[in-house]
Motif scaffolding. Structure first.
Motif, mmCIF file in Angstrom:
data_model
loop_
_atom_site.group_PDB
_atom_site.id
_atom_site.type_symbol
_atom_site.label_atom_id
_atom_site.label_comp_id
_atom_site.label_asym_id
_atom_site.label_seq_id
_atom_site.Cartn_x
_atom_site.Cartn_y
_atom_site.Cartn_z
ATOM 1 N N GLU A 6 -11.926 1.975 3.776
ATOM 2 C CA GLU A 6 -12.481 0.707 3.763
ATOM 3 C C GLU A 6 -13.877 0.562 4.202
ATOM 4 O O GLU A 6 -14.450 -0.439 3.847
ATOM 5 C CB GLU A 6 -11.599 0.047 4.873
ATOM 6 C CG GLU A 6 -10.255 -0.320 4.676
ATOM 7 C CD GLU A 6 -10.360 -1.375 3.387
ATOM 8 O OE1 GLU A 6 -11.125 -2.189 3.461
ATOM 9 O OE2 GLU A 6 -9.142 -1.366 2.663
ATOM 10 N N SER A 10 -16.783 -2.435 2.532
ATOM 11 C CA SER A 10 -16.730 -3.366 3.425
ATOM 12 C C SER A 10 -17.230 -4.700 2.881
ATOM 13 O O SER A 10 -16.904 -5.854 3.605
ATOM 14 C CB SER A 10 -17.397 -2.985 4.752
ATOM 15 O OG SER A 10 -18.730 -2.840 4.307
ATOM 16 N N SER A 305 -6.114 -0.469 14.170
ATOM 17 C CA SER A 305 -6.776 -0.846 12.893
ATOM 18 C C SER A 305 -5.943 -0.355 11.542
ATOM 19 O O SER A 305 -6.568 -0.772 10.501
ATOM 20 C CB SER A 305 -7.793 0.092 13.084
ATOM 21 O OG SER A 305 -8.852 -0.434 13.841
ATOM 22 N N THR A 307 -2.678 -0.779 9.427
ATOM 23 C CA THR A 307 -1.549 -1.865 9.231
ATOM 24 C C THR A 307 -0.151 -1.180 9.271
ATOM 25 O O THR A 307 -0.072 -0.124 8.929
ATOM 26 C CB THR A 307 -1.893 -2.716 7.756
ATOM 27 O OG1 THR A 307 -0.902 -3.432 7.673
ATOM 28 C CG2 THR A 307 -1.652 -1.786 6.638
ATOM 29 N N HIS A 314 -7.140 -5.800 -2.487
ATOM 30 C CA HIS A 314 -8.435 -6.153 -2.163
ATOM 31 C C HIS A 314 -9.211 -5.646 -3.024
ATOM 32 O O HIS A 314 -9.307 -4.611 -3.588
ATOM 33 C CB HIS A 314 -8.543 -5.324 -0.690
ATOM 34 C CG HIS A 314 -9.898 -5.259 -0.145
ATOM 35 N ND1 HIS A 314 -10.202 -6.546 0.775
ATOM 36 C CD2 HIS A 314 -10.789 -4.501 -0.063
ATOM 37 C CE1 HIS A 314 -11.498 -6.275 1.135
ATOM 38 N NE2 HIS A 314 -11.900 -5.212 0.724
ATOM 39 N N LYS A 321 -4.722 -1.611 3.756
ATOM 40 C CA LYS A 321 -5.908 -2.024 3.884
ATOM 41 C C LYS A 321 -6.271 -1.753 5.389
ATOM 42 O O LYS A 321 -5.429 -2.365 6.216
ATOM 43 C CB LYS A 321 -6.138 -3.487 3.629
ATOM 44 C CG LYS A 321 -7.755 -3.935 3.949
ATOM 45 C CD LYS A 321 -7.802 -5.393 3.543
ATOM 46 C CE LYS A 321 -9.386 -5.839 3.720
ATOM 47 N NZ LYS A 321 -9.553 -5.643 5.054
ATOM 48 N N ASN A 323 -8.372 -2.037 9.015
ATOM 49 C CA ASN A 323 -9.398 -2.846 9.473
ATOM 50 C C ASN A 323 -10.529 -1.996 10.044
ATOM 51 O O ASN A 323 -10.626 -1.375 10.892
ATOM 52 C CB ASN A 323 -8.910 -3.720 10.802
ATOM 53 C CG ASN A 323 -10.072 -4.701 11.232
ATOM 54 O OD1 ASN A 323 -11.114 -4.453 11.115
ATOM 55 N ND2 ASN A 323 -9.508 -5.486 12.105
ATOM 56 N N TRP A 324 -11.821 -1.710 9.010
ATOM 57 C CA TRP A 324 -12.618 -0.881 9.331
ATOM 58 C C TRP A 324 -13.323 -1.169 10.318
ATOM 59 O O TRP A 324 -13.916 -0.313 11.202
ATOM 60 C CB TRP A 324 -13.564 -0.642 8.173
ATOM 61 C CG TRP A 324 -14.349 -1.722 7.627
ATOM 62 C CD1 TRP A 324 -14.210 -2.907 6.972
ATOM 63 C CD2 TRP A 324 -15.648 -2.118 8.297
ATOM 64 N NE1 TRP A 324 -15.049 -3.698 6.846
ATOM 65 C CE2 TRP A 324 -16.084 -3.454 7.729
ATOM 66 C CE3 TRP A 324 -16.286 -1.552 9.205
ATOM 67 C CZ2 TRP A 324 -17.355 -3.960 7.898
ATOM 68 C CZ3 TRP A 324 -17.815 -2.421 9.338
ATOM 69 C CH2 TRP A 324 -18.207 -3.455 8.983
ATOM 70 N N GLU A 325 -13.752 -2.443 10.965
ATOM 71 C CA GLU A 325 -14.491 -2.879 11.742
ATOM 72 C C GLU A 325 -14.124 -2.573 13.275
ATOM 73 O O GLU A 325 -14.893 -2.189 14.144
ATOM 74 C CB GLU A 325 -14.775 -4.654 11.757
ATOM 75 C CG GLU A 325 -16.221 -4.791 12.373
ATOM 76 C CD GLU A 325 -16.373 -6.270 11.918
ATOM 77 O OE1 GLU A 325 -16.007 -6.834 10.897
ATOM 78 O OE2 GLU A 325 -17.257 -6.834 12.559
ATOM 79 N N THR A 326 -12.800 -2.664 13.450
ATOM 80 C CA THR A 326 -12.221 -2.278 14.747
ATOM 81 C C THR A 326 -12.410 -0.724 14.991
ATOM 82 O O THR A 326 -12.590 -0.303 16.237
ATOM 83 C CB THR A 326 -10.655 -3.075 15.140
ATOM 84 O OG1 THR A 326 -10.076 -2.766 13.885
ATOM 85 C CG2 THR A 326 -10.721 -4.314 15.150
#
Ligand code: SF4
Ligand code: SF4
Length: 478
Positions: A6, A10, A305, A307, A314, A321, A323-326
């Protein structure tokens, strides 16, 4: 930091959830799309990822908040070995091999070109040379524009001059035409060291494999230029290129999972070349079937992060996918204890020692018809939980480090000082806080019973809560 699938993408557009267990029947196939294997399929229109939108680039511009910016730009590791492993951890970046290699000027392409009469034989030769140089896994991909960044992060055309400086604009379509092949190399993280995930021992495995890989890539690129062909890096996205090159399959954890080493591999920047080669094909080692059932990485992830749900579409690609941000944000809050999490790498059933029964298991899975695989996977997952546990917590001792020693948080003023030091430390010899090992560094506590087999690993879901509290505080302070 573990660079996730991810994280390569981003800045991409909308996603949609795919329904049902096997989405291959209810989604269209894009005819001219490259085949990345069963785990990541292009099923709709896509846009090339803008290189300036990748997490590190966003972070460098301060778009991800102050804590993460300071973690990336202003930290100096207390651990002397860490300061030589990775430029961002160093007081003086010149002490890191990565800095030296990435800043080295590139040589000219030999005008006396080696004439290729057998592309298949040359491909085999390039792979053997790569292995001789130290690569553990090698693959060649046929380049498609979807694998390439729009723009380059660190332009590299083999001369040291940037595209912008020479007024050259080369989009993904031009690049894919000019350089039809991509060579993907990877080095592996030591199996035993990776058992110490969320620990400096795991960090050292990760960062030094990255240094070695950069050197191998630089050696191979130089060899290609000496044969009279171009070798360009930093334009291809590592993950899709590795999938197309048959390096592995994409896991629920956002990592490329290989046959021999599971998820414990480092992917660097593939070499794009105009050398005539023969491309490899994506592999099937049953990751698609395993991930539908397993979810060990999602259960273990300290930031939730990964799923638990089905794949989504996507940017035109059907895949799990993360959650790269967390995942990325956690780093700013734990840097006193570790740098690279890697729990989702260690826990993955594919990440096992390279021994005969591991190969036998994957071989059996691969030969089993798709319809029967879910049943087999349930049995394998049951065995994996029984033998290896649901969360790896083995005590690891390496050099003078010991994952059995409980990390103790330093007083706040010391923690702040370790970040702030770098403001005046660049250009010094890095003598600040020169702890030689993990046992004495970072305020790690007393040694436990030497016979204790279980390591101390920073709490899992408690850690998630700690992370959330930190995030809430950071938001309030903005
Ligand atoms: S376990 Fe979670 S936080 Fe750790 S590297 Fe994997 S995705 Fe990131
Ligand atoms: S831990 Fe399980 S679900 Fe996660 S990537 Fe590995 S096989 Fe897939």
């Amino acid at each position: 930091m573990v660079i996730k699938e991810e994280e390569q993408a981003s800045s991409q557009p909308e996603e949609q959830t795919t329904s049902g267990k096997d989405t291959s029947e209810n989604l269209p196939t894009v005819l001219d799309a490259p085949y990345f294997g069963r785990t990541a399929r292009i099923v709709g229109s896509w846009e090339s990822v803008d290189a300036s939108g990748t997490p590190h680039e966003k972070n460098k511009r301060g778009e991800l908040g102050k804590p993460l910016y300071n973690w990336y730009m202003n930290r100096v590791a207390d651990d002397a070995l860490a300061r030589t492993a990775f430029p961002q951890s160093a007081a003086d970046k010149r002490n890191t091999l990565q800095q030296v290699v990435s800043r080295a000027a590139k040589g000219d392409v030999n005008p006396d070109k080696f004439e290729v009469t057998d592309a298949k034989a040359l491909s085999k030769h390039i792979k053997r040379v790569s292995e001789h140089l130290g690569a553990h896994v090698v693959g060649i991909a046929a380049v498609h524009p979807s694998m390439l960044y729009s723009g380059s992060r660190y332009p590299d055309d083999g001369t040291g001059a940037t595209d912008a400086a020479r007024g050259i604009k080369q989009g993904p379509d031009d690049m894919a035409t000019k350089y039809p092949y991509a060579i993907c190399l990877s080095t592996v993280w030591d199996y035993n060291m990776v058992q110490a995930h969320r620990h400096h021992i795991g960090d050292h495995s990760y960062h030094f494999s990255q240094s070695r890989l950069q050197l191998i890539y630089a050696n191979l690129a130089a060899y290609i230029r000496e044969l009279g062909y171009e070798a360009v890096q930093n334009r291809a996205q590592p993950m899709p290129t590795a999938l197309a090159a048959g390096i592995g399959e994409l896991g629920r954890n956002g990592m490329v999972i290989t046959e021999k080493y599971g998820a414990r591999i480092h992917l660097g920047d593939p070499i794009l070349t105009n050398m005539p080669l023969v491309a490899d094909k994506p592999i099937d080692i049953g990751v698609d079937d395993f991930c539908k059932v397993c979810r060990k990485c999602a259960t273990t992830c300290p930031t939730n992060s990964i799923t638990m749900d089905d794949k989504v579409v996507h940017n035109g690609v059907e895949k799990y996918k993360i959650n790269w941000e967390t995942c990325y944000r956690l780093r700013a809050y734990v840097m006193e204890f570790w740098e690279v999490c890697m729990s989702c790498v260690t826990v993955c059933p594919y990440t096992k020692p390279k021994v005969w029964w591991h190969q036998l298991t994957i071989g059996t899975l691969r030969r089993t018809p798709y319809a029967l695989r879910p049943m087999l996977v349930r049995g394998l997952k049951f065995l994996d939980d029984k033998v290896w546990g649901t969360v790896p917590r083995k005590r690891v001792k390496w050099l003078t480090y010991d994952s059995g020693i409980k990390p103790v948080k330093k007083p706040r003023d010391q923690a702040v000082a370790s970040v702030a030091r770098s403001n005046g430390a660049n250009g010094t010899n890095g003598t600040n806080g020169a702890h030689a090992n993990g046992a004495s560094a970072n305020g790690h506590g007393e040694a436990p019973d030497p016979s204790e087999k279980m390591g101390y690993y920073y709490p899992l879901k408690e850690n998630t809560r700690r992370f959330e509290i930190m995030e809430e505080r950071a938001k309030r302070s903005k």
